[in-house]
Design a protein around this motif. Structure first.
Motif, PDB file in Angstrom:
ATOM      1  N   VAL A 148       0.823  -1.164   0.003  1.00 26.12           N
ATOM      2  CA  VAL A 148       0.291   0.146  -0.171  1.00 26.12           C
ATOM      3  C   VAL A 148       0.718   1.247  -0.070  1.00 26.12           C
ATOM      4  O   VAL A 148       2.135   1.324   0.363  1.00 26.12           O
ATOM      5  N   THR A 149       0.163   2.364  -0.439  1.00 32.76           N
ATOM      6  CA  THR A 149       0.996   3.576  -0.250  1.00 32.76           C
ATOM      7  C   THR A 149       0.602   4.613   0.702  1.00 32.76           C
ATOM      8  O   THR A 149      -0.913   4.787   1.038  1.00 32.76           O
ATOM      9  N   ASP A 150       1.417   4.802   1.638  1.00 32.27           N
ATOM     10  CA  ASP A 150       0.774   5.633   2.928  1.00 32.27           C
ATOM     11  C   ASP A 150       0.390   7.134   2.665  1.00 32.27           C
ATOM     12  O   ASP A 150       0.766   7.591   1.283  1.00 32.27           O
ATOM     13  N   SER A 151      -0.301   7.905   3.205  1.00 29.65           N
ATOM     14  CA  SER A 151      -0.767   9.242   3.158  1.00 29.65           C
ATOM     15  C   SER A 151       0.525   9.991   2.545  1.00 29.65           C
ATOM     16  O   SER A 151       0.439  11.015   2.042  1.00 29.65           O
ATOM     17  N   LEU A 155       5.848   3.847   0.093  1.00 24.21           N
ATOM     18  CA  LEU A 155       5.335   2.306  -0.064  1.00 24.21           C
ATOM     19  C   LEU A 155       5.495   1.555   1.273  1.00 24.21           C
ATOM     20  O   LEU A 155       6.506   1.671   2.182  1.00 24.21           O
ATOM     21  N   LEU A 156       4.444   0.648   1.731  1.00 20.25           N
ATOM     22  CA  LEU A 156       4.644  -0.161   2.925  1.00 20.25           C
ATOM     23  C   LEU A 156       4.226  -1.505   2.415  1.00 20.25           C
ATOM     24  O   LEU A 156       3.361  -1.708   1.979  1.00 20.25           O
ATOM     25  N   ALA A 157       5.080  -2.541   2.682  1.00 20.37           N
ATOM     26  CA  ALA A 157       4.910  -4.026   2.279  1.00 20.37           C
ATOM     27  C   ALA A 157       4.679  -4.838   3.637  1.00 20.37           C
ATOM     28  O   ALA A 157       5.284  -4.493   4.445  1.00 20.37           O
ATOM     29  N   VAL A 158       3.419  -5.521   3.695  1.00 21.42           N
ATOM     30  CA  VAL A 158       3.244  -6.435   4.824  1.00 21.42           C
ATOM     31  C   VAL A 158       3.094  -7.791   4.276  1.00 21.42           C
ATOM     32  O   VAL A 158       2.553  -8.324   3.348  1.00 21.42           O
ATOM     33  N   GLY A 198      -4.839   5.050   5.269  1.00 18.73           N
ATOM     34  CA  GLY A 198      -5.434   6.072   5.735  1.00 18.73           C
ATOM     35  C   GLY A 198      -6.804   5.897   6.540  1.00 18.73           C
ATOM     36  O   GLY A 198      -7.136   4.655   6.735  1.00 18.73           O
ATOM     37  N   PRO A 199      -7.671   6.822   6.855  1.00 21.36           N
ATOM     38  CA  PRO A 199      -7.415   8.102   6.494  1.00 21.36           C
ATOM     39  C   PRO A 199      -6.195   8.623   7.378  1.00 21.36           C
ATOM     40  O   PRO A 199      -5.877   8.327   8.471  1.00 21.36           O
ATOM     41  N   ALA A 214      -9.849 -11.728  16.540  1.00 19.07           N
ATOM     42  CA  ALA A 214      -9.372 -10.826  15.430  1.00 19.07           C
ATOM     43  C   ALA A 214      -8.805  -9.639  16.048  1.00 19.07           C
ATOM     44  O   ALA A 214      -9.184  -9.130  17.239  1.00 19.07           O
ATOM     45  N   THR A 215      -7.796  -9.261  15.486  1.00 17.69           N
ATOM     46  CA  THR A 215      -6.866  -7.824  15.978  1.00 17.69           C
ATOM     47  C   THR A 215      -6.911  -6.919  14.793  1.00 17.69           C
ATOM     48  O   THR A 215      -6.722  -7.186  13.714  1.00 17.69           O
ATOM     49  N   TYR A 216      -6.786  -5.665  15.376  1.00 17.51           N
ATOM     50  CA  TYR A 216      -6.633  -4.548  14.298  1.00 17.51           C
ATOM     51  C   TYR A 216      -5.375  -3.798  15.270  1.00 17.51           C
ATOM     52  O   TYR A 216      -5.048  -3.687  15.960  1.00 17.51           O
ATOM     53  N   VAL A 217      -4.443  -3.351  14.241  1.00 21.03           N
ATOM     54  CA  VAL A 217      -3.192  -2.907  14.587  1.00 21.03           C
ATOM     55  C   VAL A 217      -3.201  -1.327  13.709  1.00 21.03           C
ATOM     56  O   VAL A 217      -3.454  -1.618  12.503  1.00 21.03           O
ATOM     57  N   ARG A 218      -2.637  -0.413  14.241  1.00 21.84           N
ATOM     58  CA  ARG A 218      -2.466   0.851  13.448  1.00 21.84           C
ATOM     59  C   ARG A 218      -1.045   1.157  13.344  1.00 21.84           C
ATOM     60  O   ARG A 218      -0.402   0.988  14.471  1.00 21.84           O
ATOM     61  N   LEU A 219      -0.303   1.238  12.185  1.00 23.48           N
ATOM     62  CA  LEU A 219       0.886   1.646  12.043  1.00 23.48           C
ATOM     63  C   LEU A 219       1.070   3.060  11.815  1.00 23.48           C
ATOM     64  O   LEU A 219       0.532   3.666  10.886  1.00 23.48           O
TER      65      LEU A 219
END
Length: 220
Positions: A148-151, A155-158, A198-199, A214-219
């Motif tokens: 994905v492309t950050d704001s 680029l960020l690969a996961v 985003g956002p 299920a887990t949510y992470v914000r980088l």
């Protein structure tokens, strides 16, 4: 996998039960008017990815069972399709994104390596692959790839490496250097992560662990 033509119409790309490449699109910008599915051919597809270049043309990638990665591009924005061309070897799970400078990047995760391939110029030849593997890691075949492309345009690969989520973040916008690390506390991932930009600044990740949670992470 859903994308949009430059004129806003949605198009869906998929791998069929016959392992061939298929797509379906609409003449309207909403769900109305979807046409019957049409095939690009094939029969040994393993994974797919799509992005839109700076010129507005969609680029549709696929990796086959032999590890070959191919791309087919629109001949013009929102128009027909050209011919398949081979991009590189050694890809199993792939993802694609477009940098701010218009160059397309493809991330590939295989049994042994995590790599990012970037065009030398928009729509031009491909530069040598960048190895972004986790130090001491071993990418497991079948783990899902995200790019994905950050704001801020980086680029960020996961991906998942032996049950742990690994990330490779571009050091500078459009740059060729990446910093790779693992996300602590994400051991025993069983459902591959989904990355969404985003956002605002940062990337959101959702995944499932072996305990069923299920887990949510914000980088950031």
């Amino acid at each position: 996998m859903v994308a949009r033509f430059k004129d806003g119409r949605p198009v869906v790309f998929l791998i069929g039960t016959d392992r061939a490449l298929w797509h379906v699109w609409t003449d309207a910008q909403g769900p109305e008017g979807f046409k019957a599915t049409d095939t690009f051919g094939g029969g040994d597809a393993a994974s797919i990815a799509v992005t839109r270049g700076r010129d507005g043309r969609l680029a549709f990638f696929h990796a086959n069972k032999k590890g070959e990665v191919w791309v087919i591009r629109e001949t013009a924005p929102s128009a027909g399709w050209g011919d398949f061309t081979k991009v590189f070897d050694g890809g199993q799970e792939i993802a694609a994104a477009t940098q701010p400078d218009g160059r397309i990047a493809v991330f590939s995760a295989t049994e042994g390596k995590a790599r990012i391939h970037v065009e030398e110029t928009p729509g031009g030849p491909w530069a040598p692959a960048l190895d972004v593997s986790l130090p001491g890691g071993k990418v497991v075949r079948g783990d899902s790839a995200n790019l994905v492309t950050d704001s801020d345009g980086r680029l960020l690969a996961v991906w998942v490496d032996q049950g742990v989520i690994a990330v490779a973040r571009q050091d500078t916008v459009n740059g060729s250097a990446f910093t790779t690390s693992k996300i602590e506390g994400t051991e025993n991932v069983v459902l591959q992560p989904t990355a969404v930009a985003g956002p605002g600044r940062g990337i959101s990740l959702a995944y499932a662990a072996a305990d069923g949670g299920a887990t949510y992470v914000r980088l950031t």
